[in-house]
Design a protein around this motif. Structure first.
Motif, PDB file in Angstrom:
ATOM      1  N   ILE A 301      60.000  44.123  27.129  1.00  0.00           N
ATOM      2  CA  ILE A 301      59.252  42.836  27.991  1.00  0.00           C
ATOM      3  C   ILE A 301      58.702  43.724  29.651  1.00  0.00           C
ATOM      4  N   ARG A 302      57.370  42.654  29.485  1.00  0.00           N
ATOM      5  CA  ARG A 302      56.558  43.512  30.845  1.00  0.00           C
ATOM      6  C   ARG A 302      55.357  42.657  30.914  1.00  0.00           C
ATOM      7  N   TYR A 303      54.540  42.674  31.934  1.00  0.00           N
ATOM      8  CA  TYR A 303      53.244  42.427  31.759  1.00  0.00           C
ATOM      9  C   TYR A 303      52.709  42.127  31.226  1.00  0.00           C
ATOM     10  N   SER A 304      51.770  41.712  29.984  1.00  0.00           N
ATOM     11  CA  SER A 304      50.880  41.725  29.671  1.00  0.00           C
ATOM     12  C   SER A 304      50.235  40.361  28.839  1.00  0.00           C
ATOM     13  N   THR A 305      48.888  40.285  28.342  1.00  0.00           N
ATOM     14  CA  THR A 305      48.647  38.822  27.604  1.00  0.00           C
ATOM     15  C   THR A 305      47.687  38.906  26.698  1.00  0.00           C
ATOM     16  N   THR A 306      48.175  38.319  26.369  1.00  0.00           N
ATOM     17  CA  THR A 306      48.529  37.666  25.067  1.00  0.00           C
ATOM     18  C   THR A 306      47.391  37.583  23.670  1.00  0.00           C
ATOM     19  N   HIS A 307      46.245  37.976  24.552  1.00  0.00           N
ATOM     20  CA  HIS A 307      44.744  38.923  23.680  1.00  0.00           C
ATOM     21  C   HIS A 307      45.252  40.014  23.099  1.00  0.00           C
ATOM     22  N   ALA A 308      46.291  41.404  24.788  1.00  0.00           N
ATOM     23  CA  ALA A 308      46.829  42.409  24.899  1.00  0.00           C
ATOM     24  C   ALA A 308      47.675  42.888  22.865  1.00  0.00           C
ATOM     25  N   LEU A 309      48.430  41.725  23.213  1.00  0.00           N
ATOM     26  CA  LEU A 309      49.398  41.603  22.527  1.00  0.00           C
ATOM     27  C   LEU A 309      49.113  41.582  20.890  1.00  0.00           C
ATOM     28  N   GLU A 310      48.118  40.356  20.809  1.00  0.00           N
ATOM     29  CA  GLU A 310      47.651  40.585  18.923  1.00  0.00           C
ATOM     30  C   GLU A 310      46.712  41.803  19.040  1.00  0.00           C
ATOM     31  N   GLY A 311      46.395  42.764  20.341  1.00  0.00           N
ATOM     32  CA  GLY A 311      45.714  43.902  19.592  1.00  0.00           C
ATOM     33  C   GLY A 311      44.541  43.537  19.530  1.00  0.00           C
ATOM     34  N   SER A 312      44.465  42.485  20.351  1.00  0.00           N
ATOM     35  CA  SER A 312      42.501  42.486  20.661  1.00  0.00           C
ATOM     36  C   SER A 312      42.574  42.759  22.728  1.00  0.00           C
ATOM     37  N   ARG A 313      41.652  42.803  22.318  1.00  0.00           N
ATOM     38  CA  ARG A 313      41.246  43.169  23.976  1.00  0.00           C
ATOM     39  C   ARG A 313      41.449  42.535  24.811  1.00  0.00           C
ATOM     40  N   THR A 314      40.856  42.815  25.990  1.00  0.00           N
ATOM     41  CA  THR A 314      41.293  41.949  27.163  1.00  0.00           C
ATOM     42  C   THR A 314      40.531  41.575  28.125  1.00  0.00           C
ATOM     43  N   ARG A 315      40.247  41.054  28.125  1.00  0.00           N
ATOM     44  CA  ARG A 315      38.875  40.810  29.292  1.00  0.00           C
ATOM     45  C   ARG A 315      39.056  39.900  30.654  1.00  0.00           C
ATOM     46  N   VAL A 316      38.759  40.930  31.889  1.00  0.00           N
ATOM     47  CA  VAL A 316      39.073  40.424  33.088  1.00  0.00           C
ATOM     48  C   VAL A 316      38.586  39.701  33.431  1.00  0.00           C
ATOM     49  N   LEU A 317      37.031  40.545  33.825  1.00  0.00           N
ATOM     50  CA  LEU A 317      35.802  38.939  33.907  1.00  0.00           C
ATOM     51  C   LEU A 317      35.619  37.818  32.472  1.00  0.00           C
ATOM     52  N   ARG A 318      35.885  37.362  33.102  1.00  0.00           N
ATOM     53  CA  ARG A 318      35.449  35.938  32.310  1.00  0.00           C
ATOM     54  C   ARG A 318      34.685  35.904  33.251  1.00  0.00           C
ATOM     55  N   PRO A 319      33.951  33.994  32.112  1.00  0.00           N
ATOM     56  CA  PRO A 319      33.480  32.383  33.137  1.00  0.00           C
ATOM     57  C   PRO A 319      34.458  32.041  34.164  1.00  0.00           C
ATOM     58  N   ARG A 320      35.497  31.219  33.983  1.00  0.00           N
ATOM     59  CA  ARG A 320      36.530  30.985  34.520  1.00  0.00           C
ATOM     60  C   ARG A 320      36.827  32.355  36.067  1.00  0.00           C
ATOM     61  N   VAL A 321      36.616  32.922  35.905  1.00  0.00           N
ATOM     62  CA  VAL A 321      36.872  33.877  36.568  1.00  0.00           C
ATOM     63  C   VAL A 321      36.047  34.290  38.003  1.00  0.00           C
ATOM     64  N   PHE A 322      34.751  34.171  36.862  1.00  0.00           N
ATOM     65  CA  PHE A 322      33.441  34.260  37.850  1.00  0.00           C
ATOM     66  C   PHE A 322      33.225  32.968  39.038  1.00  0.00           C
ATOM     67  N   ILE A 323      33.504  31.594  38.036  1.00  0.00           N
ATOM     68  CA  ILE A 323      33.342  30.590  39.040  1.00  0.00           C
ATOM     69  C   ILE A 323      34.146  30.440  39.355  1.00  0.00           C
ATOM     70  N   TYR A 324      35.523  30.639  39.546  1.00  0.00           N
ATOM     71  CA  TYR A 324      37.055  30.577  40.669  1.00  0.00           C
ATOM     72  C   TYR A 324      36.171  31.108  42.054  1.00  0.00           C
ATOM     73  N   THR A 325      35.792  32.411  41.616  1.00  0.00           N
ATOM     74  CA  THR A 325      35.048  33.699  42.649  1.00  0.00           C
ATOM     75  C   THR A 325      34.419  32.735  43.568  1.00  0.00           C
ATOM     76  N   ALA A 326      33.080  32.761  42.450  1.00  0.00           N
ATOM     77  CA  ALA A 326      31.551  31.894  43.671  1.00  0.00           C
ATOM     78  C   ALA A 326      32.673  30.976  44.014  1.00  0.00           C
ATOM     79  N   ILE A 327      33.027  29.668  43.768  1.00  0.00           N
ATOM     80  CA  ILE A 327      33.597  28.835  44.997  1.00  0.00           C
ATOM     81  C   ILE A 327      33.850  28.970  45.615  1.00  0.00           C
ATOM     82  N   LEU A 328      35.051  30.393  45.683  1.00  0.00           N
ATOM     83  CA  LEU A 328      36.058  30.808  46.481  1.00  0.00           C
ATOM     84  C   LEU A 328      34.899  31.664  47.681  1.00  0.00           C
ATOM     85  N   LEU A 329      33.881  32.227  47.366  1.00  0.00           N
ATOM     86  CA  LEU A 329      33.834  33.446  47.956  1.00  0.00           C
ATOM     87  C   LEU A 329      32.870  32.076  48.998  1.00  0.00           C
ATOM     88  N   ALA A 330      31.517  31.196  48.419  1.00  0.00           N
ATOM     89  CA  ALA A 330      30.763  30.417  48.685  1.00  0.00           C
ATOM     90  C   ALA A 330      31.727  29.632  49.807  1.00  0.00           C
TER      91      ALA A 330
END
Lengths: 452, 73
Positions: A301-330
């Protein structure tokens, strides 16, 4: 796995069903330590912060009686409510951002519900013992249970009272409040709120616990909207674990149920992501201990992502993250800059309603204004008032206004104009207030001069 | 217990919002009872109103089965 994909569980309680008490087992490990660090950090800030001093006053005080909020060097007035709004927006966006990145970090480590439950559970463990001892205790007769239960509740009530007292100490200066508490002379409403908040702490952390998260918390219900397949969640590695059980040809999960016993919300993480999971990682610690004993690799049992468990790559930087960060910073930058540039002086001009305009000696027309001058700094200051907008317009009397530290003052301003200087009617004029001896502290405010 | 929870808690949140909005506009000293009293009473009144609304929601949300069950027995 998305929340929606989880089949409806038949053991979900209906509205009137009695809750089964959860006896969560104590757990040690890396994440338990992290959770305790969070308890210490947040509670040092909360319990300790109220006692800090700044400029000869309480450093953080939400003085609602005088309608002034002090936060270290800053003083906020009711007019500054926009900053409160900005703060709420920043808090909400941070929550969204953290949730999208790493799931329910807030719930697992920082939420007061988690933190106080942790403290109350610790008291319970110290007094009544761990899971099995507590379960045995609850089987015993009332008389046998009484001493330990009484001790536990007394300790809980003491912590709850101190919490209620600290809470009110952020609204009423805490040192005065403390001496009032010692003399049993707190005001009726202060008493009420100390007990109210204390009672809420006692009830929420002692009795309701996981029910607050499961049935009361709106965030628990909508957090899945921020989740995607790249979000860090607490997962059970099904491929490695199944088929569970002891013996040969079985997966790594020995079905010891430790992950269920340590869970503060009483769920089985092996069923997949559930809305009841507050992301406290107690099951990770519990499972890792077992894996260590069995000499198997940790992280079933661990911290992981659905993508990682499925064997594909996890993308940390994705549109959702950029949008939240941009509005937050602004929002944070705009609020910060505006706070930095804030002129610590406010002026309100109200025309005197009693007399619109009158003629005074020397053929002059006089209008009277009521000026509210607010000095939002913590030093007493002198200001110079002037008026412009019409030729020959003059301020009558002393133009210097002294205002004490962090106070507002109402002053009358008489403005006079030669009768023949302008036509009858309403003329725009402007008041100008400037701090003496300080550069850049000045405000302008429009009004009208009326000639009948 | 759970019914009380889901009535009182959302009402508490709503009352908190109402309190902030209301007293940002109105100075509590205008109500002639001391500011602390005005703030406290204001909050409790907002809470009561919001709880009344939540109660009604719960009441109207009961299914036909639950209502009929109550009648027969």
């Amino acid at each position: 796995m998305k929340l929606q994909d989880i089949p409806v569980r038949t053991d979900e309680q209906s509205l009137f069903e009695v809750r089964k008490k959860i006896y969560s087992r104590a757990v040690h490990g890396w994440f338990a330590a992290l959770r305790w660090a969070a308890v210490w950090a947040t509670q040092l800030v909360f319990y300790g912060g109220a006692w800090l001093r700044w400029n000869d006053r309480q450093a953080v005080l939400f003085d609602i009686v005088h309608r002034k909020f002090y936060i270290f060097g800053l003083v906020f007035w009711p007019q500054d409510v926009i900053y409160l709004t900005a703060l709420l927006v920043i808090a909400a966006l941070s929550l969204f951002l953290f949730t999208a990145l790493a799931g329910r970090l807030w719930c697992g480590y920082a939420c007061p519900q988690t933190v106080y439950t942790e403290i109350f559970l610790w008291i319970e463990r110290v007094i009544e013992g761990d899971r099995n001892a507590r379960m045995r205790l609850d089987q015993q007769s009332f008389a046998k249970r009484l001493p330990l239960k009484a001790a536990k509740h007394a300790a809980w009530i003491a912590v709850a009272f101190w919490t209620g007292f600290t809470f009110v100490g952020y609204v009423t200066p805490i040192r005065e409040l403390w001496s009032e508490v010692l003399n049993l002379s707190t005001g009726p409403w202060e008493t009420f709120w100390i007990f109210f908040y204390g009672f809420a702490t006692y009830g929420n952390a002692g009795w309701m616990r996981e029910q607050v998260c499961k049935y009361m918390c709106p965030y628990a219900r909508f957090q899945s909207a921020m989740f995607d397949k790249d979000t860090l969640i607490i997962t059970y590695d099904e491929k490695r674990g199944e088929p569970r059980g002891k013996g040969t040809n079985k997966g790594d999960c020995v079905d010891c149920e430790i992950c269920v016993q340590v869970c503060p919300t009483g769920i089985d993480i092996r069923r997949g992501l559930q809305y009841e999971c507050i992301g406290c990682a107690a099951c990770i610690d519990g499972c890792n201990q077992v894996m260590e004993k069995l000499k198997r690799p940790s992280g079933l049992i661990r911290y992981s992502t659905t993508h990682a468990l499925e064997g594909s790559r996890t993308r940390v930087l994705r549109p959702r993250v950029f949008i939240y960060t941009a509005i937050l910073l602004a929002v944070a930058i705009v609020a910060g800059v505006s706070l930095y540039l804030r002129v610590p002086l406010k002026l309100d001009v109200i025309r005197d309603r009693a007399a619109i305009a009158r003629e005074v000696e020397g053929g002059l027309i006089e209008n009277v204004y009521r000026l509210q001058v607010m000095n939002t700094t913590e030093q007493a200051r002198a200001f110079e008032l002037s008026v412009s907008g019409l030729p020959g317009l003059e301020l009558w009397g002393d133009p210097t206004i002294g205002v004490g530290a962090a106070t507002s003052r109402m002053v009358l301003a008489k403005v006079r104009l030669p009768a023949d200087a302008a036509k009858p009617g309403s003329h725009p004029i402007e008041f100008h207030l400037r701090a003496l001896g300080v550069n850049g502290v000045e405000v302008r405010e429009h009004s009208v001069f009326i000639i009948q | 217990m759970k019914v009380a929870m889901i009535i009182l808690w959302p009402a508490f949140l709503a009352a908190g919002v109402a309190e902030v909005l209301f007293f940002t506009v109105f100075d509590p000293s205008e109500f002639g009872a001391g500011r602390m009293a005005a703030y406290s009473a204001g909050f409790l009144i907002f809470w009561l109103l919001a709880a009344a609304s939540s109660t009604l929601t719960c009441f109207l949300q009961r299914g036909a089965e639950e209502i009929n069950k109550g009648r027969s027995g």
